[in-house]
Write an enzyme that holds these catalytic residues in place. Structure first.
Site, PDB file in Angstrom:
ATOM      1  N   THR A 156       0.855  -1.195   0.000  1.00  0.00           N
ATOM      2  CA  THR A 156       0.000   0.000   0.000  1.00  0.00           C
ATOM      3  C   THR A 156       0.886   1.238   0.000  1.00  0.00           C
ATOM      4  O   THR A 156       1.965   1.217   0.591  1.00  0.00           O
ATOM      5  CB  THR A 156      -0.866  -0.007   1.284  1.00  0.00           C
ATOM      6  OG1 THR A 156      -1.804  -1.063   1.179  1.00  0.00           O
ATOM      7  CG2 THR A 156      -1.596   1.312   1.499  1.00  0.00           C
TER       8      THR A 156
ATOM      9  N   ARG B 161     -14.852  -6.683  -0.446  1.00  0.00           N
ATOM     10  CA  ARG B 161     -14.217  -6.230   0.801  1.00  0.00           C
ATOM     11  C   ARG B 161     -13.539  -4.867   0.570  1.00  0.00           C
ATOM     12  O   ARG B 161     -12.853  -4.667  -0.425  1.00  0.00           O
ATOM     13  CB  ARG B 161     -13.163  -7.253   1.234  1.00  0.00           C
ATOM     14  CG  ARG B 161     -12.383  -6.866   2.498  1.00  0.00           C
ATOM     15  CD  ARG B 161     -11.048  -6.248   2.185  1.00  0.00           C
ATOM     16  NE  ARG B 161     -10.220  -6.067   3.380  1.00  0.00           N
ATOM     17  CZ  ARG B 161      -9.110  -5.342   3.417  1.00  0.00           C
ATOM     18  NH1 ARG B 161      -8.687  -4.736   2.327  1.00  0.00           N
ATOM     19  NH2 ARG B 161      -8.409  -5.225   4.512  1.00  0.00           N
TER      20      ARG B 161
ATOM     21  N   GLY C 239     -11.045  -2.098   2.639  1.00  0.00           N
ATOM     22  CA  GLY C 239     -10.193  -2.003   3.823  1.00  0.00           C
ATOM     23  C   GLY C 239     -10.213  -0.611   4.438  1.00  0.00           C
ATOM     24  O   GLY C 239     -11.172   0.155   4.280  1.00  0.00           O
ATOM     25  N   ASP C 240      -9.129  -0.297   5.119  1.00  0.00           N
ATOM     26  CA  ASP C 240      -9.035   0.980   5.826  1.00  0.00           C
ATOM     27  C   ASP C 240      -8.614   2.142   4.927  1.00  0.00           C
ATOM     28  O   ASP C 240      -8.875   3.305   5.246  1.00  0.00           O
ATOM     29  CB  ASP C 240      -8.032   0.864   6.976  1.00  0.00           C
ATOM     30  CG  ASP C 240      -6.654   0.426   6.475  1.00  0.00           C
ATOM     31  OD1 ASP C 240      -6.584  -0.380   5.517  1.00  0.00           O
ATOM     32  OD2 ASP C 240      -5.643   0.890   7.031  1.00  0.00           O
TER      33      ASP C 240
ATOM     34  N   THR D  25      -0.702   1.875   6.807  1.00  0.00           N
ATOM     35  CA  THR D  25      -0.679   0.640   6.018  1.00  0.00           C
ATOM     36  C   THR D  25      -0.609  -0.549   6.956  1.00  0.00           C
ATOM     37  O   THR D  25       0.045  -0.483   7.993  1.00  0.00           O
ATOM     38  CB  THR D  25       0.524   0.616   5.049  1.00  0.00           C
ATOM     39  OG1 THR D  25       0.564  -0.684   4.424  1.00  0.00           O
ATOM     40  CG2 THR D  25       1.855   0.850   5.756  1.00  0.00           C
ATOM     41  N   GLY D  26      -1.297  -1.613   6.596  1.00  0.00           N
ATOM     42  CA  GLY D  26      -1.280  -2.796   7.454  1.00  0.00           C
ATOM     43  C   GLY D  26      -2.591  -3.541   7.327  1.00  0.00           C
ATOM     44  O   GLY D  26      -3.354  -3.305   6.375  1.00  0.00           O
TER      45      GLY D  26
ATOM     46  N   GLY E 296      -5.972  -4.000   7.383  1.00  0.00           N
ATOM     47  CA  GLY E 296      -6.973  -2.941   7.399  1.00  0.00           C
ATOM     48  C   GLY E 296      -8.085  -3.094   8.423  1.00  0.00           C
ATOM     49  O   GLY E 296      -8.557  -2.103   8.989  1.00  0.00           O
TER      50      GLY E 296
HETATM   51  N1  ASP Z   1      -4.361  -1.534   4.646  1.00  0.00           N
HETATM   52  C1  ASP Z   1      -4.559  -2.226   3.407  1.00  0.00           C
HETATM   53  C2  ASP Z   1      -5.863  -2.953   3.469  1.00  0.00           C
HETATM   54  O1  ASP Z   1      -6.141  -3.605   4.464  1.00  0.00           O
HETATM   55  C3  ASP Z   1      -3.459  -3.194   3.092  1.00  0.00           C
HETATM   56  C4  ASP Z   1      -2.065  -2.764   3.489  1.00  0.00           C
HETATM   57  O2  ASP Z   1      -1.844  -1.620   3.791  1.00  0.00           O
HETATM   58  O3  ASP Z   1      -1.153  -3.607   3.495  1.00  0.00           O
HETATM   59  O4  ASP Z   1      -6.596  -2.924   2.519  1.00  0.00           O
END
Ligand code: ASP
Length: 339
Positions: free
Chosen positions: A205, A233, A235-236, A256-257, A259
């Site tokens: 991301t 789906r 995400g965040d 990032t992570g 979500g």
């Molecule tokens: N945060 C993103 C999501 O969950 C993915 C990521 O940042 O690795 O869609």
């Protein structure tokens, strides 16, 4: 024997503390720079032993290109929003990252992209979710903010809106890369064997936060989400307050992570709120949210951010995070935890 054991334990504890203090959270040392820019290209299981020197170099080069584009705008007195857009567009166009071209694939082998933007002088915001044909989703998020009465558009409607705005529209195949086709395959095999999905299924991301010479803070985030995601789906990344937040009085954040955890903890707004209502510094707030709250809930990932004084933070609890910052007299990029 005893003193030896005690000393060893002490040495080990000190080493661990040093790691916590210096390795995970990182910040710049420049006080009150005229402008500042911080970016990330995703967090996850990013280990030196798993990466070739060539790949490492390519990531550094791509991050540097994004930083240089944004910094030039800020240096010339341009606006934070233009710097954030320029940096993110470069990373969306770069197949190394999980955003725009090179985004991870859904269960159906397609790409569904999410992006958001927020401007800190007026708390304006825009986002798109699950879009399939917009070459640069960050531009569509900016379009939603500037040219619609809404904050968030999703699915076909968002694609249609971007087309009407005159943004670059591409065939969905444009986003596909062999690397992501292979990771979808691996993820499905793991799913079939009931194995745990690793964080590598999504890292990449991208995000950027800028402070311009006028004191305006802007934050933006763009992603393909998670490999093998289903049922539309989201995400965040397109959720204001989860992955993206900006307020000129406090800070700008891009996350990032995993979500789902970032949504539940309202990570980006959580950091802002600790500064606004609790008087925390950006570093304290970011460390609490990522190293205590996110870690405590079992989530992984990180944030990059800056405060109104141009102080930069990059905090993560994963093995690594592609990241970098640019100040008037300093530009640096990093990948691994211990650098
Ligand atoms: N945060 C993103 C999501 O969950 C993915 C990521 O940042 O690795 O869609």
């Amino acid at each position: 024997m005893r003193p030896f054991l005690f000393n060893s334990l002490l040495a080990f504890t000190c080493l661990m503390c040093m790691q916590c203090q210096t390795k995970y959270p990182m910040s710049s040392n420049t006080e009150n720079p005229e402008y500042a820019l911080v970016i990330h290209g995703g967090a996850g299981t990013i280990l030196k032993e798993n990466m070739t020197e060539d790949m490492e170099q390519r990531y550094h080069e791509a991050l540097t290109r994004a930083l240089s584009a944004g910094r030039q705008i800020l240096e010339e007195g341009g606006m934070a929003i233009d710097a954030v857009e320029a940096a993110i567009v470069i990373m969306e166009d770069e197949p190394l990252f999980n955003a725009g071209k090179g985004a991870v694939l859904t269960y159906d082998g397609t790409t569904e992209l999410d992006a958001s933007i927020m401007t800190g002088h007026n708390l304006d915001a825009g986002a798109v979710g699950g879009v399939k044909t917009i070459k640069n989703p960050i531009k569509a998020a900016i379009g939603v903010m500037n040219s619609s009465p809404h904050v968030m558009l999703v699915g076909n409607g968002a694609d249609q809106f971007a087309k009407e705005l005159g943004l670059d529209i591409v065939d969905p195949d444009y986003f596909l890369t062999e690397r992501r086709i292979q990771s979808l395959k691996r993820s499905k095999e793991k799913e079939a064997n009931n194995e745990k999905q690793d964080a590598a299924t999504r890292h990449g991301t991208v995000g950027a936060v800028a402070l311009d010479k006028e004191g305006n803070i802007v934050a933006g985030t763009s992603t393909g989400g998670m490999t093998n995601k289903r049922y539309n789906r989201i995400g965040d990344a397109p959720i204001i307050g989860a992955a993206t937040y900006a307020d000129n009085n406090t800070c700008g954040i891009s996350a990032t992570g995993h979500g789902e955890y970032f949504i539940r903890l309202a990570v980006a707004h959580n950091i802002h709120a600790q500064m606004k209502y609790g008087g925390a510094s950006l570093q304290e707030a970011a460390e609490d949210v990522i190293l205590n709250q996110l870690e405590g809930l079992g989530g992984d990932g990180g944030i990059v951010g800056l405060d109104k004084n141009g102080r930069i933070v990059m905090v993560f609890n994963s093995e690594g995070m592609y990241r970098g910052f640019a100040l008037p007299d300093e530009k640096k990029t990093f990948i691994f935890k211990d650098e």
